[in-house]
Write a protein that holds these residues in place. Structure first.
Motif, PDB file in Angstrom:
ATOM      1  N   CYS A   1       0.855  -1.122   0.034  1.00 26.08           N
ATOM      2  CA  CYS A   1       0.089  -0.073   0.051  1.00 26.08           C
ATOM      3  C   CYS A   1       0.922   1.131  -0.059  1.00 26.08           C
ATOM      4  N   ILE A   2       0.592   2.033  -0.910  1.00 27.42           N
ATOM      5  CA  ILE A   2       1.711   3.306  -0.961  1.00 27.42           C
ATOM      6  C   ILE A   2       0.616   4.575  -0.775  1.00 27.42           C
ATOM      7  N   SER A   3       1.556   5.122   0.085  1.00 29.09           N
ATOM      8  CA  SER A   3       0.911   6.706   0.461  1.00 29.09           C
ATOM      9  C   SER A   3       1.750   7.524   1.291  1.00 29.09           C
ATOM     10  N   LYS A   4       1.967   8.600   0.514  1.00 28.17           N
ATOM     11  CA  LYS A   4       2.990   9.490   1.259  1.00 28.17           C
ATOM     12  C   LYS A   4       2.756   9.917   2.817  1.00 28.17           C
ATOM     13  N   SER A   5       1.643  10.306   2.976  1.00 33.17           N
ATOM     14  CA  SER A   5       1.265  10.552   4.674  1.00 33.17           C
ATOM     15  C   SER A   5       1.039   9.337   5.110  1.00 33.17           C
ATOM     16  N   GLY A   6       0.386   8.525   4.577  1.00 27.07           N
ATOM     17  CA  GLY A   6      -0.295   7.160   5.548  1.00 27.07           C
ATOM     18  C   GLY A   6      -1.440   7.441   6.341  1.00 27.07           C
ATOM     19  N   ASN A   7      -2.017   8.722   6.017  1.00 25.61           N
ATOM     20  CA  ASN A   7      -3.000   9.119   6.933  1.00 25.61           C
ATOM     21  C   ASN A   7      -4.152   9.475   6.035  1.00 25.61           C
ATOM     22  N   SER A   8      -4.066   9.375   4.753  1.00 29.37           N
ATOM     23  CA  SER A   8      -5.435   9.839   3.899  1.00 29.37           C
ATOM     24  C   SER A   8      -6.583   9.047   4.540  1.00 29.37           C
ATOM     25  N   PRO A   9      -7.851   9.551   4.243  1.00 30.23           N
ATOM     26  CA  PRO A   9      -9.146   9.023   4.742  1.00 30.23           C
ATOM     27  C   PRO A   9      -9.316   7.506   3.901  1.00 30.23           C
ATOM     28  N   GLU A  10      -9.010   7.714   2.841  1.00 29.58           N
ATOM     29  CA  GLU A  10      -9.078   6.178   1.776  1.00 29.58           C
ATOM     30  C   GLU A  10      -8.443   5.096   2.518  1.00 29.58           C
ATOM     31  N   ILE A  11      -7.082   5.403   2.901  1.00 28.61           N
ATOM     32  CA  ILE A  11      -6.257   4.425   3.431  1.00 28.61           C
ATOM     33  C   ILE A  11      -6.593   4.134   4.823  1.00 28.61           C
ATOM     34  N   LYS A  12      -7.066   4.644   5.540  1.00 29.00           N
ATOM     35  CA  LYS A  12      -7.632   4.350   6.998  1.00 29.00           C
ATOM     36  C   LYS A  12      -8.876   3.590   6.574  1.00 29.00           C
ATOM     37  N   VAL A  13      -9.547   3.937   5.808  1.00 31.40           N
ATOM     38  CA  VAL A  13     -10.721   2.732   5.300  1.00 31.40           C
ATOM     39  C   VAL A  13     -10.163   1.672   4.683  1.00 31.40           C
ATOM     40  N   LEU A  14      -9.176   1.643   4.004  1.00 36.43           N
ATOM     41  CA  LEU A  14      -8.812   0.381   3.098  1.00 36.43           C
ATOM     42  C   LEU A  14      -8.160  -0.602   4.027  1.00 36.43           C
ATOM     43  N   VAL A  15      -6.956  -0.188   4.826  1.00 33.81           N
ATOM     44  CA  VAL A  15      -6.005  -0.749   5.668  1.00 33.81           C
ATOM     45  C   VAL A  15      -6.644  -2.126   6.361  1.00 33.81           C
ATOM     46  N   PRO A  16      -7.614  -1.723   7.008  1.00 29.93           N
ATOM     47  CA  PRO A  16      -8.364  -2.760   7.729  1.00 29.93           C
ATOM     48  C   PRO A  16      -8.980  -3.800   7.127  1.00 29.93           C
ATOM     49  N   LEU A  17      -9.350  -3.590   5.922  1.00 26.65           N
ATOM     50  CA  LEU A  17     -10.222  -4.356   4.902  1.00 26.65           C
ATOM     51  C   LEU A  17      -9.017  -5.071   4.344  1.00 26.65           C
ATOM     52  N   LEU A  18      -8.099  -4.673   4.117  1.00 28.82           N
ATOM     53  CA  LEU A  18      -6.855  -5.563   3.304  1.00 28.82           C
ATOM     54  C   LEU A  18      -6.295  -6.543   4.184  1.00 28.82           C
ATOM     55  N   LYS A  19      -6.459  -6.156   5.684  1.00 29.91           N
ATOM     56  CA  LYS A  19      -5.934  -7.263   6.624  1.00 29.91           C
ATOM     57  C   LYS A  19      -6.652  -8.136   7.185  1.00 29.91           C
ATOM     58  N   ARG A  20      -7.947  -8.199   6.610  1.00 30.79           N
ATOM     59  CA  ARG A  20      -8.955  -8.964   7.471  1.00 30.79           C
ATOM     60  C   ARG A  20      -9.029 -10.496   6.928  1.00 30.79           C
ATOM     61  N   PHE A  21      -8.221 -10.609   5.751  1.00 32.53           N
ATOM     62  CA  PHE A  21      -8.058 -12.222   5.347  1.00 32.53           C
ATOM     63  C   PHE A  21      -6.824 -12.773   6.041  1.00 32.53           C
ATOM     64  N   GLY A  22      -6.126 -11.941   6.602  1.00 33.60           N
ATOM     65  CA  GLY A  22      -4.765 -12.212   7.240  1.00 33.60           C
ATOM     66  C   GLY A  22      -3.829 -11.974   6.285  1.00 33.60           C
ATOM     67  N   ASN A  23      -3.883 -11.360   5.298  1.00 34.67           N
ATOM     68  CA  ASN A  23      -2.948 -10.774   4.169  1.00 34.67           C
ATOM     69  C   ASN A  23      -1.631  -9.866   4.897  1.00 34.67           C
ATOM     70  N   THR A  24      -0.660 -10.135   4.503  1.00 37.29           N
ATOM     71  CA  THR A  24       0.515  -9.563   4.807  1.00 37.29           C
ATOM     72  C   THR A  24       0.650  -8.094   3.974  1.00 37.29           C
ATOM     73  N   LEU A  25       0.522  -6.928   4.684  1.00 38.74           N
ATOM     74  CA  LEU A  25       0.652  -5.790   4.201  1.00 38.74           C
ATOM     75  C   LEU A  25       2.123  -5.125   4.395  1.00 38.74           C
ATOM     76  N   ILE A  26       2.418  -4.530   3.271  1.00 36.05           N
ATOM     77  CA  ILE A  26       3.658  -3.682   3.172  1.00 36.05           C
ATOM     78  C   ILE A  26       3.364  -2.315   3.266  1.00 36.05           C
ATOM     79  N   GLY A  27       3.715  -1.625   3.843  1.00 42.03           N
ATOM     80  CA  GLY A  27       3.396  -0.057   3.728  1.00 42.03           C
ATOM     81  C   GLY A  27       4.583   0.668   3.069  1.00 42.03           C
ATOM     82  N   MET A  28       4.319   1.457   1.902  1.00 40.31           N
ATOM     83  CA  MET A  28       5.370   2.222   1.410  1.00 40.31           C
ATOM     84  C   MET A  28       5.222   3.629   1.682  1.00 40.31           C
TER      85      MET A  28
END
Length: 321
Positions: free
Chosen positions: A97-124
């Motif tokens: 997941c790429i985001s300069k600030s890492g705090n945009s509203p879309e990212i805050k909504v998306l991140v928990p959804l990306l992790k719900r299946f136990g997927n490994t998340l790499i943040g850039m």
């Protein structure tokens, strides 16, 4: 004032600031980077790259680079993900997941959804302490002091840093996979490199126009055969085997050396033991033979059977040179 001097100074300043930002990235590489490479290498699933805004554009380029260098990847737009595209993410996928600030509203909504299946998340991200930074299993730290934009607003240094980190990841994965130029060509069969490494003589040989004359053919017959087949050459066949060739150059030399040619036949002016190759020869190897011998045609023979003529112009038309 928009003078030439001011314009060039702005351009130079931007280039120098971005290059400095890129150079500084080496100080933010940690064991997490190596862990990301090892994780992706060990995964039997896909690599999904997502982002929002300008970061989404960078994500698309990173995906393109990864796909062409042996790491199957998918692009997921962060805004579209919450409107159905999240269905492309499968259990076990590795996600960047790429985001300069890492705090945009879309990212805050998306991140928990990306992790719900136990997927490994790499943040850039540029901020390790952002929401994305804290929620990610691994961090690719794309930190920049500021943007090249004079207002420090438009993504410039930050997106360049993301792009370079993506390239670094792709190259590290290439080396980990021992990805060779031959492998690269398999993903780029239509490009010049792909043709150089994949195209064989049989793939481009015109077997319907095979100029050939008998050893006893008159010079007139030879000239007519060369003219009709438009390759500037004809093979001389005896018992269906090539015993020589006659080129336009041979015809010119014959005319210079003889006042009359009515008494001459093909064997009198042919070149014996012509350079030849098989149809399985790589076109780039055939090109090297042509260049090394300063000739423009090669006879193609398989198991002593005449297949046709490969002309330099055929290779040039393929864009290999």
């Amino acid at each position: 004032m928009n003078t030439t001097k001011n314009i060039l100074e702005a351009a130079k300043r931007t280039i120098l600031e971005e290059s400095e930002s890129i150079a500084n990235l080496v100080h933010y590489l940690t064991d997490d980077f190596a862990a990301c490479v090892q994780l992706i290498m060990a995964s039997n699933n896909r690599l999904v790259v997502t982002g929002i805004g300008k970061s989404a554009i960078i994500a698309q380029k990173i995906v393109a680079t990864l796909n062409s260098t042996g790491t199957p990847s998918l692009f997921l737009h962060a805004a579209e993900a919450v409107h159905g595209d999240l269905g492309m993410v499968q259990k076990g996928d590795v996600i960047i997941c790429i985001s300069k600030s890492g705090n945009s509203p879309e990212i805050k909504v998306l991140v928990p959804l990306l992790k719900r299946f136990g997927n490994t998340l790499i943040g850039m991200t540029a901020d390790k302490n952002s929401f994305l930074g804290k929620e990610s299993h691994h961090i690719l730290h794309a930190f920049v002091e500021k943007e090249a934009c004079p207002n420090n607003l438009a993504p410039t240094n930050s997106t360049t840093a993301q792009l370079v980190l993506g390239d670094a990841l792709a190259v590290a994965l290439m080396e980990a996979r021992n990805f060779k130029s031959e492998d690269f060509a398999l993903y780029h069969p239509g490009g010049a490199l792909g043709k150089k490494l994949l195209l064989r003589v049989k793939d481009m040989l015109d077997t319907t126009h095979r100029p050939a004359v008998l050893p006893s053919a008159s010079i007139k017959e030879v000239i007519m055969e060369i003219s009709e087949k438009r390759l500037g050459v004809t093979a001389v066949l005896e018992d269906n085997k090539v015993i020589g060739i006659i080129t336009d150059g041979d015809i010119r030399r014959m005319l210079n050396n003889n006042d009359s040619f009515t008494h001459l036949v093909a064997t009198d002016i042919m070149t014996k033991n012509p350079k030849n190759i098989s149809s399985d020869t790589m076109v780039v190897d055939a090109l090297n033979i042509l260049e090394n011998n300063a000739i423009t045609q090669l006879v193609v023979i398989d198991n002593e059977k005449y297949q046709g003529i490969l002309h330099l112009h055929d290779i040039l038309k393929e864009g290999i040179v």
